[in-house]
Design a protein around this motif. Sequence first.
Motif, PDB file in Angstrom:
ATOM      1  N   HIS A  16       0.821  -1.211   0.000  1.00 23.67           N
ATOM      2  CA  HIS A  16       0.000   0.000   0.000  1.00 23.67           C
ATOM      3  C   HIS A  16       0.861   1.270   0.000  1.00 23.67           C
ATOM      4  CE1 HIS A  16       0.831  -0.739   4.263  1.00 23.67           C
ATOM      5  NE2 HIS A  16       0.592   0.552   4.472  1.00 23.67           N
ATOM      6  N   LYS A  17       2.099   1.164   0.442  1.00 26.76           N
ATOM      7  CA  LYS A  17       2.977   2.333   0.489  1.00 26.76           C
ATOM      8  C   LYS A  17       3.749   2.556  -0.809  1.00 26.76           C
ATOM      9  CE  LYS A  17       3.400   2.168   5.435  1.00 26.76           C
ATOM     10  NZ  LYS A  17       4.257   2.095   6.597  1.00 26.76           N
ATOM     11  N   TRP A  18       3.932   1.517  -1.619  1.00 25.01           N
ATOM     12  CA  TRP A  18       4.695   1.668  -2.864  1.00 25.01           C
ATOM     13  C   TRP A  18       3.846   1.430  -4.111  1.00 25.01           C
ATOM     14  CZ3 TRP A  18       4.668  -2.684  -5.742  1.00 25.01           C
ATOM     15  CH2 TRP A  18       4.621  -3.924  -5.090  1.00 25.01           C
ATOM     16  N   LYS A  19       2.593   1.063  -3.951  1.00 24.02           N
ATOM     17  CA  LYS A  19       1.727   0.758  -5.089  1.00 24.02           C
ATOM     18  C   LYS A  19       1.658   1.875  -6.135  1.00 24.02           C
ATOM     19  CE  LYS A  19      -2.772  -1.177  -6.228  1.00 24.02           C
ATOM     20  NZ  LYS A  19      -2.208  -1.915  -7.327  1.00 24.02           N
ATOM     21  N   PRO A  20       1.615   3.153  -5.740  1.00 31.87           N
ATOM     22  CA  PRO A  20       1.570   4.210  -6.761  1.00 31.87           C
ATOM     23  C   PRO A  20       2.767   4.191  -7.719  1.00 31.87           C
ATOM     24  CG  PRO A  20       1.019   5.114  -4.614  1.00 31.87           C
ATOM     25  CD  PRO A  20       1.502   3.705  -4.388  1.00 31.87           C
ATOM     26  N   TYR A  21       3.863   3.574  -7.288  1.00 31.68           N
ATOM     27  CA  TYR A  21       5.081   3.572  -8.098  1.00 31.68           C
ATOM     28  C   TYR A  21       5.191   2.346  -9.003  1.00 31.68           C
ATOM     29  CZ  TYR A  21       5.855   7.422  -5.094  1.00 31.68           C
ATOM     30  OH  TYR A  21       5.690   8.614  -4.440  1.00 31.68           O
ATOM     31  N   GLU A  22       4.091   1.623  -9.154  1.00 23.54           N
ATOM     32  CA  GLU A  22       4.039   0.567 -10.161  1.00 23.54           C
ATOM     33  C   GLU A  22       4.021   1.195 -11.550  1.00 23.54           C
ATOM     34  OE1 GLU A  22       0.622  -1.669  -8.848  1.00 23.54           O
ATOM     35  OE2 GLU A  22       1.904  -3.148  -7.874  1.00 23.54           O
ATOM     36  N   ASP A  23       3.557   2.433 -11.629  1.00 19.95           N
ATOM     37  CA  ASP A  23       3.573   3.190 -12.882  1.00 19.95           C
ATOM     38  C   ASP A  23       5.025   3.554 -13.198  1.00 19.95           C
ATOM     39  OD1 ASP A  23       3.599   6.297 -13.923  1.00 19.95           O
ATOM     40  OD2 ASP A  23       2.070   5.056 -14.911  1.00 19.95           O
ATOM     41  N   VAL A  24       5.498   3.142 -14.371  1.00 18.37           N
ATOM     42  CA  VAL A  24       6.912   3.298 -14.730  1.00 18.37           C
ATOM     43  C   VAL A  24       7.353   4.758 -14.730  1.00 18.37           C
ATOM     44  CG1 VAL A  24       8.622   2.912 -16.538  1.00 18.37           C
ATOM     45  CG2 VAL A  24       6.930   1.163 -16.056  1.00 18.37           C
ATOM     46  N   ALA A  25       6.562   5.643 -15.306  1.00 15.37           N
ATOM     47  CA  ALA A  25       6.955   7.049 -15.385  1.00 15.37           C
ATOM     48  C   ALA A  25       7.050   7.670 -13.993  1.00 15.37           C
ATOM     49  CB  ALA A  25       5.963   7.830 -16.243  1.00 15.37           C
ATOM     50  N   LYS A  26       6.069   7.392 -13.151  1.00 14.86           N
ATOM     51  CA  LYS A  26       6.080   7.929 -11.790  1.00 14.86           C
ATOM     52  C   LYS A  26       7.254   7.340 -10.992  1.00 14.86           C
ATOM     53  CE  LYS A  26       3.075   8.920  -7.936  1.00 14.86           C
ATOM     54  NZ  LYS A  26       1.741   8.901  -7.395  1.00 14.86           N
ATOM     55  N   ARG A  27       7.508   6.048 -11.190  1.00 16.04           N
ATOM     56  CA  ARG A  27       8.607   5.382 -10.499  1.00 16.04           C
ATOM     57  C   ARG A  27       9.951   5.983 -10.916  1.00 16.04           C
ATOM     58  NH1 ARG A  27       7.569   0.196 -11.647  1.00 16.04           N
ATOM     59  NH2 ARG A  27       8.875   0.117 -13.488  1.00 16.04           N
ATOM     60  N   ASN A  28      10.166   6.123 -12.209  1.00 20.23           N
ATOM     61  CA  ASN A  28      11.437   6.674 -12.692  1.00 20.23           C
ATOM     62  C   ASN A  28      11.659   8.100 -12.216  1.00 20.23           C
ATOM     63  OD1 ASN A  28      12.124   4.285 -13.962  1.00 20.23           O
ATOM     64  ND2 ASN A  28      11.323   4.917 -15.944  1.00 20.23           N
ATOM     65  N   ALA A  29      10.604   8.894 -12.197  1.00 20.03           N
ATOM     66  CA  ALA A  29      10.723  10.278 -11.717  1.00 20.03           C
ATOM     67  C   ALA A  29      11.098  10.306 -10.235  1.00 20.03           C
ATOM     68  CB  ALA A  29       9.425  11.036 -11.967  1.00 20.03           C
ATOM     69  N   ALA A  30      10.467   9.440  -9.447  1.00 19.02           N
ATOM     70  CA  ALA A  30      10.767   9.390  -8.005  1.00 19.02           C
ATOM     71  C   ALA A  30      12.195   8.927  -7.762  1.00 19.02           C
ATOM     72  CB  ALA A  30       9.777   8.466  -7.296  1.00 19.02           C
ATOM     73  N   ILE A  31      12.667   7.962  -8.548  1.00 18.86           N
ATOM     74  CA  ILE A  31      14.035   7.476  -8.396  1.00 18.86           C
ATOM     75  C   ILE A  31      15.028   8.575  -8.766  1.00 18.86           C
ATOM     76  CG2 ILE A  31      15.740   5.844  -9.307  1.00 18.86           C
ATOM     77  CD1 ILE A  31      13.441   3.765  -9.409  1.00 18.86           C
ATOM     78  N   GLN A  32      14.743   9.326  -9.816  1.00 19.87           N
ATOM     79  CA  GLN A  32      15.636  10.431 -10.198  1.00 19.87           C
ATOM     80  C   GLN A  32      15.697  11.489  -9.106  1.00 19.87           C
ATOM     81  OE1 GLN A  32      14.192  11.722 -14.042  1.00 19.87           O
ATOM     82  NE2 GLN A  32      15.641  10.407 -15.114  1.00 19.87           N
ATOM     83  N   ARG A  33      14.543  11.848  -8.537  1.00 20.29           N
ATOM     84  CA  ARG A  33      14.524  12.825  -7.443  1.00 20.29           C
ATOM     85  C   ARG A  33      15.291  12.299  -6.226  1.00 20.29           C
ATOM     86  NH1 ARG A  33       9.191  13.084  -9.034  1.00 20.29           N
ATOM     87  NH2 ARG A  33       8.507  11.941  -7.192  1.00 20.29           N
ATOM     88  N   PHE A  34      15.131  11.013  -5.958  1.00 26.77           N
ATOM     89  CA  PHE A  34      15.823  10.373  -4.839  1.00 26.77           C
ATOM     90  C   PHE A  34      17.341  10.455  -5.019  1.00 26.77           C
ATOM     91  CE2 PHE A  34      17.819   6.379  -3.359  1.00 26.77           C
ATOM     92  CZ  PHE A  34      17.659   6.529  -1.997  1.00 26.77           C
ATOM     93  N   TYR A  35      17.815  10.090  -6.204  1.00 27.84           N
ATOM     94  CA  TYR A  35      19.263  10.144  -6.456  1.00 27.84           C
ATOM     95  C   TYR A  35      19.777  11.586  -6.411  1.00 27.84           C
ATOM     96  CZ  TYR A  35      19.529   5.187  -7.601  1.00 27.84           C
ATOM     97  OH  TYR A  35      19.498   3.819  -7.549  1.00 27.84           O
ATOM     98  N   ALA A  36      19.028  12.523  -6.960  1.00 24.33           N
ATOM     99  CA  ALA A  36      19.439  13.931  -6.904  1.00 24.33           C
ATOM    100  C   ALA A  36      19.531  14.396  -5.452  1.00 24.33           C
ATOM    101  CB  ALA A  36      18.456  14.790  -7.689  1.00 24.33           C
ATOM    102  N   PHE A  37      18.565  13.998  -4.643  1.00 30.54           N
ATOM    103  CA  PHE A  37      18.560  14.355  -3.230  1.00 30.54           C
ATOM    104  C   PHE A  37      19.738  13.696  -2.498  1.00 30.54           C
ATOM    105  CE2 PHE A  37      17.272  13.180   1.117  1.00 30.54           C
ATOM    106  CZ  PHE A  37      17.111  14.442   1.662  1.00 30.54           C
ATOM    107  N   ALA A  38      19.919  12.402  -2.740  1.00 27.84           N
ATOM    108  CA  ALA A  38      20.966  11.642  -2.035  1.00 27.84           C
ATOM    109  C   ALA A  38      22.355  12.138  -2.382  1.00 27.84           C
ATOM    110  CB  ALA A  38      20.835  10.156  -2.347  1.00 27.84           C
ATOM    111  N   TYR A  39      22.552  12.547  -3.626  1.00 33.22           N
ATOM    112  CA  TYR A  39      23.886  12.968  -4.067  1.00 33.22           C
ATOM    113  C   TYR A  39      24.094  14.478  -3.974  1.00 33.22           C
ATOM    114  CZ  TYR A  39      24.762   8.236  -5.549  1.00 33.22           C
ATOM    115  OH  TYR A  39      24.962   6.886  -5.559  1.00 33.22           O
ATOM    116  N   SER A  40      23.152  15.197  -3.398  1.00 36.14           N
ATOM    117  CA  SER A  40      23.286  16.658  -3.299  1.00 36.14           C
ATOM    118  C   SER A  40      24.390  17.071  -2.330  1.00 36.14           C
ATOM    119  CB  SER A  40      21.955  17.295  -2.893  1.00 36.14           C
ATOM    120  OG  SER A  40      21.577  16.878  -1.597  1.00 36.14           O
TER     121      SER A  40
END
Length: 92
Positions: free
Chosen positions: A66-90
């Motif tokens: 229930h916490k990750w279900k919205p990210y089954e959508d590939v576009a939404k998942r890829n966008a979240a992963i990109q934001r995550f990496y940008a945040f982590a490597y900032s």
Amino acid sequence: LDLEGTLALPPLLEAPTQELREGVAALIAERYQQLQLDHQQRQQAGWTAYQLSDEIALARFEAVRHKWKPYEDVAKRNAAIQRFYAFAYSWY
């Protein structure tokens, strides 16, 4: 991130930082989908390809689906992963 590392991520689904929380959810969704495919292929291959670790991981990920279900959508998942990496490597 290998399976063992991904299994350590669910507590971060409660992180106060949105980029972290959503990135982790997206990473789990991505791993879950790949794991499902791998598991189906192994089932078709027979008992010699069986991996208990697949079943354990699938069950653990399904418990927080229930916490990750919205990210089954590939576009939404890829966008979240990109934001995550940008945040982590900032900080690097």
